[in-house]
Write a protein that holds these residues in place. Structure first.
Motif, PDB file in Angstrom:
ATOM      1  N   GLU A 229      44.981  46.098 -19.592  1.00  0.00           N
ATOM      2  CA  GLU A 229      45.508  44.662 -19.980  1.00  0.00           C
ATOM      3  C   GLU A 229      44.548  44.053 -20.573  1.00  0.00           C
ATOM      4  OE1 GLU A 229      46.997  45.562 -15.893  1.00  0.00           O
ATOM      5  OE2 GLU A 229      45.193  46.249 -16.820  1.00  0.00           O
ATOM      6  N   ALA A 230      43.290  43.985 -20.367  1.00  0.00           N
ATOM      7  CA  ALA A 230      42.128  43.449 -21.124  1.00  0.00           C
ATOM      8  C   ALA A 230      42.144  43.590 -22.509  1.00  0.00           C
ATOM      9  CB  ALA A 230      40.812  43.240 -20.490  1.00  0.00           C
ATOM     10  N   GLU A 231      42.282  44.945 -22.683  1.00  0.00           N
ATOM     11  CA  GLU A 231      42.250  45.634 -24.052  1.00  0.00           C
ATOM     12  C   GLU A 231      43.384  45.017 -24.963  1.00  0.00           C
ATOM     13  OE1 GLU A 231      40.960  47.232 -27.394  1.00  0.00           O
ATOM     14  OE2 GLU A 231      39.531  46.991 -25.473  1.00  0.00           O
ATOM     15  N   ILE A 232      44.698  45.065 -24.198  1.00  0.00           N
ATOM     16  CA  ILE A 232      45.686  44.669 -25.058  1.00  0.00           C
ATOM     17  C   ILE A 232      45.720  43.075 -25.040  1.00  0.00           C
ATOM     18  CG2 ILE A 232      48.060  43.995 -24.461  1.00  0.00           C
ATOM     19  CD1 ILE A 232      48.471  46.539 -22.910  1.00  0.00           C
ATOM     20  N   GLU A 233      45.141  42.325 -24.392  1.00  0.00           N
ATOM     21  CA  GLU A 233      44.732  41.028 -24.709  1.00  0.00           C
ATOM     22  C   GLU A 233      43.902  40.925 -25.841  1.00  0.00           C
ATOM     23  OE1 GLU A 233      43.716  36.964 -22.232  1.00  0.00           O
ATOM     24  OE2 GLU A 233      42.665  38.729 -21.630  1.00  0.00           O
ATOM     25  N   ARG A 234      42.885  41.537 -25.817  1.00  0.00           N
ATOM     26  CA  ARG A 234      41.885  41.512 -26.881  1.00  0.00           C
ATOM     27  C   ARG A 234      42.738  41.791 -28.349  1.00  0.00           C
ATOM     28  NH1 ARG A 234      37.987  43.103 -23.206  1.00  0.00           N
ATOM     29  NH2 ARG A 234      38.530  45.285 -23.491  1.00  0.00           N
ATOM     30  N   SER A 235      43.567  42.651 -28.446  1.00  0.00           N
ATOM     31  CA  SER A 235      44.213  42.919 -29.588  1.00  0.00           C
ATOM     32  C   SER A 235      45.729  42.576 -29.548  1.00  0.00           C
ATOM     33  CB  SER A 235      44.085  44.570 -29.685  1.00  0.00           C
ATOM     34  OG  SER A 235      44.743  45.053 -28.838  1.00  0.00           O
ATOM     35  N   GLU A 237      47.421  40.309 -31.027  1.00  0.00           N
ATOM     36  CA  GLU A 237      48.214  40.167 -32.472  1.00  0.00           C
ATOM     37  C   GLU A 237      48.846  41.798 -32.928  1.00  0.00           C
ATOM     38  OE1 GLU A 237      46.077  37.963 -35.456  1.00  0.00           O
ATOM     39  OE2 GLU A 237      46.122  36.233 -34.302  1.00  0.00           O
ATOM     40  N   THR A 238      47.874  42.660 -32.813  1.00  0.00           N
ATOM     41  CA  THR A 238      48.249  44.049 -33.228  1.00  0.00           C
ATOM     42  C   THR A 238      49.483  44.725 -32.269  1.00  0.00           C
ATOM     43  OG1 THR A 238      46.023  44.374 -33.955  1.00  0.00           O
ATOM     44  CG2 THR A 238      47.274  46.299 -33.774  1.00  0.00           C
ATOM     45  N   TYR A 239      49.190  44.250 -31.067  1.00  0.00           N
ATOM     46  CA  TYR A 239      50.073  44.686 -30.113  1.00  0.00           C
ATOM     47  C   TYR A 239      51.605  44.188 -30.484  1.00  0.00           C
ATOM     48  CZ  TYR A 239      52.661  44.407 -25.421  1.00  0.00           C
ATOM     49  OH  TYR A 239      53.527  44.563 -24.422  1.00  0.00           O
ATOM     50  N   TYR A 240      51.677  42.870 -30.740  1.00  0.00           N
ATOM     51  CA  TYR A 240      53.095  42.301 -31.238  1.00  0.00           C
ATOM     52  C   TYR A 240      53.744  42.922 -32.722  1.00  0.00           C
ATOM     53  CZ  TYR A 240      52.669  39.016 -27.238  1.00  0.00           C
ATOM     54  OH  TYR A 240      52.747  38.524 -26.051  1.00  0.00           O
ATOM     55  N   GLU A 241      52.664  43.009 -33.467  1.00  0.00           N
ATOM     56  CA  GLU A 241      53.035  43.876 -34.652  1.00  0.00           C
ATOM     57  C   GLU A 241      53.581  45.138 -34.227  1.00  0.00           C
ATOM     58  OE1 GLU A 241      49.376  43.728 -37.146  1.00  0.00           O
ATOM     59  OE2 GLU A 241      49.626  41.647 -37.566  1.00  0.00           O
ATOM     60  N   ALA A 242      52.878  46.057 -33.440  1.00  0.00           N
ATOM     61  CA  ALA A 242      53.366  47.409 -33.334  1.00  0.00           C
ATOM     62  C   ALA A 242      54.945  47.176 -32.487  1.00  0.00           C
ATOM     63  CB  ALA A 242      52.381  48.014 -32.145  1.00  0.00           C
ATOM     64  N   LEU A 243      54.981  46.205 -31.628  1.00  0.00           N
ATOM     65  CA  LEU A 243      56.257  46.002 -30.966  1.00  0.00           C
ATOM     66  C   LEU A 243      57.375  45.910 -31.992  1.00  0.00           C
ATOM     67  CD1 LEU A 243      55.470  43.913 -27.889  1.00  0.00           C
ATOM     68  CD2 LEU A 243      56.467  46.442 -27.918  1.00  0.00           C
ATOM     69  N   ARG A 244      57.017  44.945 -33.116  1.00  0.00           N
ATOM     70  CA  ARG A 244      57.945  44.694 -34.293  1.00  0.00           C
ATOM     71  C   ARG A 244      58.368  45.674 -35.063  1.00  0.00           C
ATOM     72  NH1 ARG A 244      55.236  40.780 -36.296  1.00  0.00           N
ATOM     73  NH2 ARG A 244      54.081  42.029 -37.753  1.00  0.00           N
ATOM     74  N   ASP A 245      57.186  46.321 -35.300  1.00  0.00           N
ATOM     75  CA  ASP A 245      57.479  47.704 -36.397  1.00  0.00           C
ATOM     76  C   ASP A 245      58.319  48.599 -35.583  1.00  0.00           C
ATOM     77  OD1 ASP A 245      55.930  46.347 -37.945  1.00  0.00           O
ATOM     78  OD2 ASP A 245      54.081  47.575 -37.761  1.00  0.00           O
TER      79      ASP A 245
END
Length: 348
Positions: A229-235, A237-245
């Motif tokens: 979860e901490a690694e997801i929090e650090r990234s 913006e990329t997480y939300y970009e991947a969800l969107r894509d």
């Protein structure tokens, strides 16, 4: 390809970037088994740190927070929650601890998912806890102009029970068939779950908890020792970009799962790499000063004292403080900010 056709989805993921990322994760996983056999005491120390980081990070992603001190007290159950945010945090800790202790005995079924959601709100009087959403919802984002627009429309409330049942069935079928690594089936399930958005509230946190459950059941247990979860929090913006894509065409069953799956494989790999680094630091020669010197050599940016201690869990607070003072004295690092905002960074 129809929606929730996991055979088709998994076959479509057999592309070089996904296969390569999966291979990296498998290679790292092998070393975890050696740690569990030879160094269980050190892993237990890392587990305590990861619990705090996971509970804090997953809730902060949803703008739920408390002070560092209160967070640690809540995770260690040394206090009772005092407000709504702390009740949310305590509920997450309860479910996370349950998954850590009993993942092999927790089947992935609609009934179990409802139970875990109810437990997420066990410290609150929430009428929606343990129930599927009773109204349609949407995933929105705010444009630079300030306008709020719908980014994605999840499954309708009426269709949600059937959709969740379908992904549970498909996941179980793929695990039984054994044609693909269960890690891939787990990440496909996680994306479908967050896209269905089956609850009135708590969807993001539930998606991360279920991701951990599925990873552990598949033999990928790094999240017990380094916070996914901490690694997801650090990234984030990329997480939300991947969800969107990966969301485009999802309702029609023609979406590309690769962006989300590749991102999550990167998260898991980063956590395994961090586990290797932490275990190496625990066994490396030299005192606290030498260990922190190596830590700052690889640190990008700055870190608070608490972050430094979390990254070096075998060192006591007094040892960290003495080492920081020595490294400042010889000009290796410098202190920026003051009081609670104090941070440390490599000089030059």
């Amino acid at each position: 390809m129809g929606q929730f056709d996991y055979s088709g989805v998994l076959a479509g993921l057999m592309v070089p970037k996904v296969v390569s990322a999966l291979g990296d994760v498998r290679e790292h996983r092998g070393r975890q088994g050696l740690y569990e056999t030879a160094r269980p005491g050190e892993l237990e120390t890392l587990h305590e740190v990861a619990m705090v980081q996971s509970v804090g990070a997953s809730n902060r992603i949803e703008n739920i927070s408390t002070t560092d001190r209160r967070l640690r007290e809540l995770v260690s159950e040394r206090t009772e929650p005092r407000n709504r945010d702390e009740r949310e945090i305590a509920g997450y800790r309860y479910v996370l601890d349950l998954i850590h202790r009993s993942h092999d005995d927790i089947p992935v079924t609609p009934g179990v998912i409802l139970q875990l959601h109810r437990d997420l709100y066990r410290y609150q009087d929430a009428s929606f806890a343990g129930r599927w959403k009773d109204a349609d919802n949407r995933i929105a984002e705010r444009l630079p102009t300030g306008e709020l627009v719908t980014r994605f429309t999840p499954t309708s409330a009426a269709a949600t029970p059937h959709a969740v049942a379908r992904i549970c069935e498909e996941y179980a079928r793929q695990i039984e068939l054994g044609e693909y690594d269960p890690l891939l089936a787990s990440l496909v399930f996680a994306f479908d779950f967050v896209s269905i958005h089956p609850f009135n509230d708590g969807n993001g946190r539930m998606s991360r908890l279920l991701t951990l459950l599925l990873l552990y059941r598949s033999g990928y247990e790094v999240g017990k020792y380094v916070s996914i979860e901490a690694e997801i929090e650090r990234s984030k913006e990329t997480y939300y970009e991947a969800l969107r894509d990966s969301s485009a065409g999802w309702v029609e069953g023609v979406s590309d799962y690769a962006p989300f799956v590749t991102y999550m494989l990167g998260v898991v790999r980063a956590c395994y790499a961090e586990l290797d680094e932490r275990m190496g630091a625990l066994s490396s020669p030299g005192g606290g000063e030498a260990r922190l010197r190596r830590y700052f050599e690889s640190l990008a940016g700055s870190a608070s004292k608490r972050e430094i201690m979390d990254a070096n869990p075998s060192m006591s607070q007094k040892t960290v403080e003495r080492a920081l003072q020595a490294l400042q004295g010889d000009g290796t690092i410098e202190k920026v900010g003051a009081a609670r905002a104090t941070r440390y960074r490599r000089r030059g």
